[in-house]
Design an enzyme around this catalytic site. Structure first.
Site, PDB file in Angstrom:
ATOM      1  N   ASP A   1      27.070  21.465 -11.387  1.00  0.00           N
ATOM      2  CA  ASP A   1      26.069  22.037 -12.290  1.00  0.00           C
ATOM      3  C   ASP A   1      25.645  20.984 -13.313  1.00  0.00           C
ATOM      4  O   ASP A   1      26.471  20.480 -14.076  1.00  0.00           O
ATOM      5  CB  ASP A   1      26.659  23.238 -13.038  1.00  0.00           C
TER       6      ASP A   1
ATOM      7  N   TYR B   1      21.291  17.232 -19.961  1.00  0.00           N
ATOM      8  CA  TYR B   1      22.632  16.632 -20.048  1.00  0.00           C
ATOM      9  C   TYR B   1      22.596  15.103 -19.926  1.00  0.00           C
ATOM     10  O   TYR B   1      23.588  14.434 -20.202  1.00  0.00           O
ATOM     11  CB  TYR B   1      23.578  17.187 -18.961  1.00  0.00           C
TER      12      TYR B   1
ATOM     13  N   LYS C   1      18.477  22.043 -14.253  1.00  0.00           N
ATOM     14  CA  LYS C   1      17.738  22.993 -15.109  1.00  0.00           C
ATOM     15  C   LYS C   1      16.562  22.322 -15.787  1.00  0.00           C
ATOM     16  O   LYS C   1      16.651  21.162 -16.223  1.00  0.00           O
ATOM     17  CB  LYS C   1      18.682  23.578 -16.173  1.00  0.00           C
TER      18      LYS C   1
ATOM     19  N   HIS D   1      16.211  26.547 -18.184  1.00  0.00           N
ATOM     20  CA  HIS D   1      17.432  26.403 -18.978  1.00  0.00           C
ATOM     21  C   HIS D   1      17.513  27.441 -20.116  1.00  0.00           C
ATOM     22  O   HIS D   1      18.567  28.033 -20.361  1.00  0.00           O
ATOM     23  CB  HIS D   1      17.490  24.984 -19.551  1.00  0.00           C
TER      24      HIS D   1
HETATM   25  P1  NAP Z   1      34.197  25.338 -20.774  1.00  0.00           P
HETATM   26  O1  NAP Z   1      34.139  25.001 -19.338  1.00  0.00           O
HETATM   27  O2  NAP Z   1      34.397  26.756 -21.188  1.00  0.00           O
HETATM   28  O3  NAP Z   1      35.350  24.528 -21.491  1.00  0.00           O
HETATM   29  C1  NAP Z   1      35.525  23.151 -21.383  1.00  0.00           C
HETATM   30  C2  NAP Z   1      36.769  22.812 -22.191  1.00  0.00           C
HETATM   31  O4  NAP Z   1      37.917  23.368 -21.535  1.00  0.00           O
HETATM   32  C3  NAP Z   1      36.975  21.331 -22.310  1.00  0.00           C
HETATM   33  O5  NAP Z   1      37.484  21.078 -23.600  1.00  0.00           O
HETATM   34  C4  NAP Z   1      38.043  21.048 -21.251  1.00  0.00           C
HETATM   35  O6  NAP Z   1      38.882  19.988 -21.616  1.00  0.00           O
HETATM   36  C5  NAP Z   1      38.853  22.323 -21.293  1.00  0.00           C
HETATM   37  N1  NAP Z   1      39.497  22.562 -19.999  1.00  0.00           N
HETATM   38  C6  NAP Z   1      38.935  22.519 -18.761  1.00  0.00           C
HETATM   39  N2  NAP Z   1      39.839  22.807 -17.822  1.00  0.00           N
HETATM   40  C7  NAP Z   1      41.017  23.008 -18.458  1.00  0.00           C
HETATM   41  C8  NAP Z   1      42.333  23.319 -18.028  1.00  0.00           C
HETATM   42  N3  NAP Z   1      42.595  23.519 -16.754  1.00  0.00           N
HETATM   43  N4  NAP Z   1      43.312  23.449 -18.987  1.00  0.00           N
HETATM   44  C9  NAP Z   1      43.015  23.281 -20.295  1.00  0.00           C
HETATM   45  N5  NAP Z   1      41.805  22.984 -20.774  1.00  0.00           N
HETATM   46  C10 NAP Z   1      40.803  22.852 -19.856  1.00  0.00           C
HETATM   47  O7  NAP Z   1      32.918  24.774 -21.544  1.00  0.00           O
HETATM   48  P2  NAP Z   1      31.448  24.250 -21.209  1.00  0.00           P
HETATM   49  O8  NAP Z   1      31.475  22.830 -20.822  1.00  0.00           O
HETATM   50  O9  NAP Z   1      30.625  24.660 -22.376  1.00  0.00           O
HETATM   51  O10 NAP Z   1      30.943  25.142 -19.979  1.00  0.00           O
HETATM   52  C11 NAP Z   1      31.067  24.749 -18.629  1.00  0.00           C
HETATM   53  C12 NAP Z   1      29.741  24.340 -18.034  1.00  0.00           C
HETATM   54  O11 NAP Z   1      28.774  25.393 -18.130  1.00  0.00           O
HETATM   55  C13 NAP Z   1      29.035  23.182 -18.746  1.00  0.00           C
HETATM   56  O12 NAP Z   1      29.667  21.959 -18.508  1.00  0.00           O
HETATM   57  C14 NAP Z   1      27.647  23.313 -18.197  1.00  0.00           C
HETATM   58  O13 NAP Z   1      27.590  22.795 -16.888  1.00  0.00           O
HETATM   59  C15 NAP Z   1      27.474  24.829 -18.216  1.00  0.00           C
HETATM   60  N6  NAP Z   1      26.797  25.309 -19.454  1.00  0.00           N
HETATM   61  C16 NAP Z   1      25.532  25.795 -19.347  1.00  0.00           C
HETATM   62  C17 NAP Z   1      24.863  26.220 -20.472  1.00  0.00           C
HETATM   63  C18 NAP Z   1      23.472  26.765 -20.340  1.00  0.00           C
HETATM   64  O14 NAP Z   1      22.780  26.902 -21.376  1.00  0.00           O
HETATM   65  N7  NAP Z   1      23.021  27.118 -19.163  1.00  0.00           N
HETATM   66  C19 NAP Z   1      25.460  26.155 -21.735  1.00  0.00           C
HETATM   67  C20 NAP Z   1      26.776  25.683 -21.802  1.00  0.00           C
HETATM   68  C21 NAP Z   1      27.440  25.269 -20.658  1.00  0.00           C
HETATM   69  P3  NAP Z   1      38.701  18.528 -20.967  1.00  0.00           P
HETATM   70  O15 NAP Z   1      37.253  18.170 -21.115  1.00  0.00           O
HETATM   71  O16 NAP Z   1      39.634  17.724 -21.797  1.00  0.00           O
HETATM   72  O17 NAP Z   1      39.120  18.614 -19.533  1.00  0.00           O
END
Ligand code: NAP
Length: 272
Positions: free
Chosen positions: A43, A48, A73, A106
């Site tokens: 994704d 990004y 997006k 997006h």
């Molecule tokens: P998330 O996936 O909820 O959280 C990421 C955090 O969790 C990072 O600090 C990561 O640490 C930690 N983490 C990951 N796996 C882990 C594990 N197994 N144990 C402990 N900690 C862990 O946050 P996000 O990046 O906001 O959301 C995920 C994806 O959703 C984004 O990357 C993006 O692709 C998408 N997104 C889309 C939108 C939109 O507007 N459409 C908005 C936000 C996000 P490390 O980095 O240290 O591994």
């Protein structure tokens, strides 16, 4: 890996790698490692700034294109027809691929008629440059506006985790044949300390991130956790190997948390 149907052309793998905040060498390394582990769904988004790094990792992996599922997006300042076409083609060029599996709006932007944006995106689909179309951060009212057009919307990517259980929006998407992708599944780390989740880990010898991902995927919500270490990539991928009981699913559904939205930029339109 389990997949959900988007349209007659394509299905989406239930688990993917989120890449927001992954840039430069770290992005290349994490996407490469993820592909090695077995992830096939990536994704990304124009915003990004990591299309070229993802392209490099894909090329180096030698995984055949047809095994991959790539989402990108359209940014909210590119919603006019001419900009949609330009951004879509540039995205493909930067990613070094012939087509996107899923192209999402997006963020909603009501200053541009939704029909103009969706119809231009549909032109890309008709040209074979995109397999399926969708939206992100759309509320029920944004979706109803989009339904006024003839363009098929197959997915709504929204923030979804135990402390932001968007049941009503998910039910609305279900009843209109729209799949839901849950972004920020760990509430960017904030949900990892919820006691009910910690308790469930004990009966499965698993981890809280895996419990959250299993909960989402068993509800037919596509999960796209971001990770920046091999350990986290492996941990999240292992969630595919086991399941929660119906009682455990119900326990997580019943977590009565104050709605905890972690992504709410100035241009968000969640009150509509
Ligand atoms: P998330 O996936 O909820 O959280 C990421 C955090 O969790 C990072 O600090 C990561 O640490 C930690 N983490 C990951 N796996 C882990 C594990 N197994 N144990 C402990 N900690 C862990 O946050 P996000 O990046 O906001 O959301 C995920 C994806 O959703 C984004 O990357 C993006 O692709 C998408 N997104 C889309 C939108 C939109 O507007 N459409 C908005 C936000 C996000 P490390 O980095 O240290 O591994």
């Amino acid at each position: 890996m389990k997949t959900l149907n988007l349209n007659e052309n394509t299905t989406i793998p239930i688990l993917g790698l989120g890449t927001w905040k992954l840039t430069g060498t770290e992005c290349v390394e994490m996407v490469s490692k993820a592909l090695e582990i077995g992830y096939r769904h990536i994704d990304t988004a124009d915003a990004y700034g990591n299309h070229r790094e993802i392209s490099r990792a894909i090329k180096e992996s030698r995984v055949p294109r047809e095994e991959l599922f790539i989402t990108s997006k359209l940014w909210r300042t590119n919603m006019h027809a001419r900009d949609v076409i330009e951004a879509g083609k540039r995205t493909l060029d930067e990613l070094g691929i012939e087509y996107l599996d899923l192209f999402l709006i997006h963020w909603p932007n009501r200053s541009v008629p939704i029909a103009e944006t969706l119809e231009a995106m549909n032109t890309l689909k008709e040209e074979g440059l995109v397999k399926a179309l969708g939206v992100s951060n759309f509320t029920i009212n944004h979706l109803k506006d989009a339904f006024e057009t003839e363009v098929e919307i197959t997915n709504n990517q929204i923030e979804f985790h135990p402390s932001l259980n968007q049941r009503e929006l998910k039910d609305f998407c279900d009843s209109n044949g729209i799949t839901v992708t849950g972004y920020s599944p760990f509430a960017r780390g904030e949900d990892l300390d919820i006691p009910q989740l910690q308790e469930i880990t004990e009966s499965h010898e698993t981890t809280v991130p895996q419990v959250i991902l299993s909960w989402l995927m068993q509800k037919n919500i596509i999960a796209i956790p971001k990770a920046s270490s091999e350990k986290h990539l492996q941990d999240n991928f292992a969630s595919l190997k086991w399941e929660l009981s119906p009682e455990e699913l119900a326990t997580i559904d019943a977590i009565n948390h104050e709605p905890n939205r972690t992504v709410s930029p100035l241009w968000a339109d969640f009150e509509y």
